[in-house]
Design an enzyme around this catalytic site. Structure first.
Site: not given
Ligand code: IDP
Ligand code: MG
Length: 153
Positions: A9, A112
């Protein structure tokens, strides 16, 4: 052998962690089948993060994912989807276990470090989303025999 889709990212590019993240995959014994830099358009992000478009943080996620180009990778290995997800750690960097990529490099739920496909089905769809067939390479590193038993390859 299985392959999975990883995105380094923009935060990884900004923080100059690209080498360290790729190093972890290579040291583990995973094979880079494809790698390139690209900018993610809002349309592509809406498709890739379709499960999140209605969430309040979605505009911030789009902004964050397009602030610089990203590096997309196709990573190959036995059980690559599960292995790479385990190496990635929990979504929120503050909750991800030390020793995982997010656990070691992130303090954020959004910033992340990497995306990693969450299932074999997603990996196939996401690989097609980001790579053309001629951008993926099928080769066998000469150290393969030291990384796997013959019946695991
Ligand atoms: P993952 O990346 O662990 O598969 P997902 O739920 O698919 O998690 O979410 C995709 C991306 O969206 C996450 O990696 C993160 O960057 C962002 N994201 C997910 N949940 C949140 C949140 O509650 N607040 C802000 N960003 C979030
Ligand atoms: Mg996900």
């Amino acid at each position: 052998m299985e392959s999975t889709l990883v995105i380094l990212k923009p935060s990884t590019i900004q923080r100059a962690l690209v080498g360290q993240v790729i190093d972890r995959f290579q040291k583990k014994g995973l094979i880079i089948a494809g790698i390139k830099m690209m900018r993610l358009s809002e349309a592509l992000l809406r498709e890739h993060y379709a499960h999140l478009v209605d969430r309040p943080f979605f505009p911030l996620l789009v902004e964050s994912m397009s602030i610089t180009p990203v590096i997309v990778m196709s990573i190959k290995g036995r059980d690559a989807v599960e292995v790479v997800r385990a190496m990635t750690g929990a979504t929120n960097g503050r909750k991800a276990l030390p020793g995982t990529i997010r656990g070691d490099f992130s303090m954020s739920g959004q910033e992340n470090i990497i995306h990693a496909s969450d299932s074999l089905e997603s990996a196939e769809i996401e690989t097609r989303r980001f790579f053309k067939p001629d951008e993926l390479f099928d080769y066998t590193p000469s150290l393969m025999r030291s990384m796997y038993a013959p019946d695991e390859i």
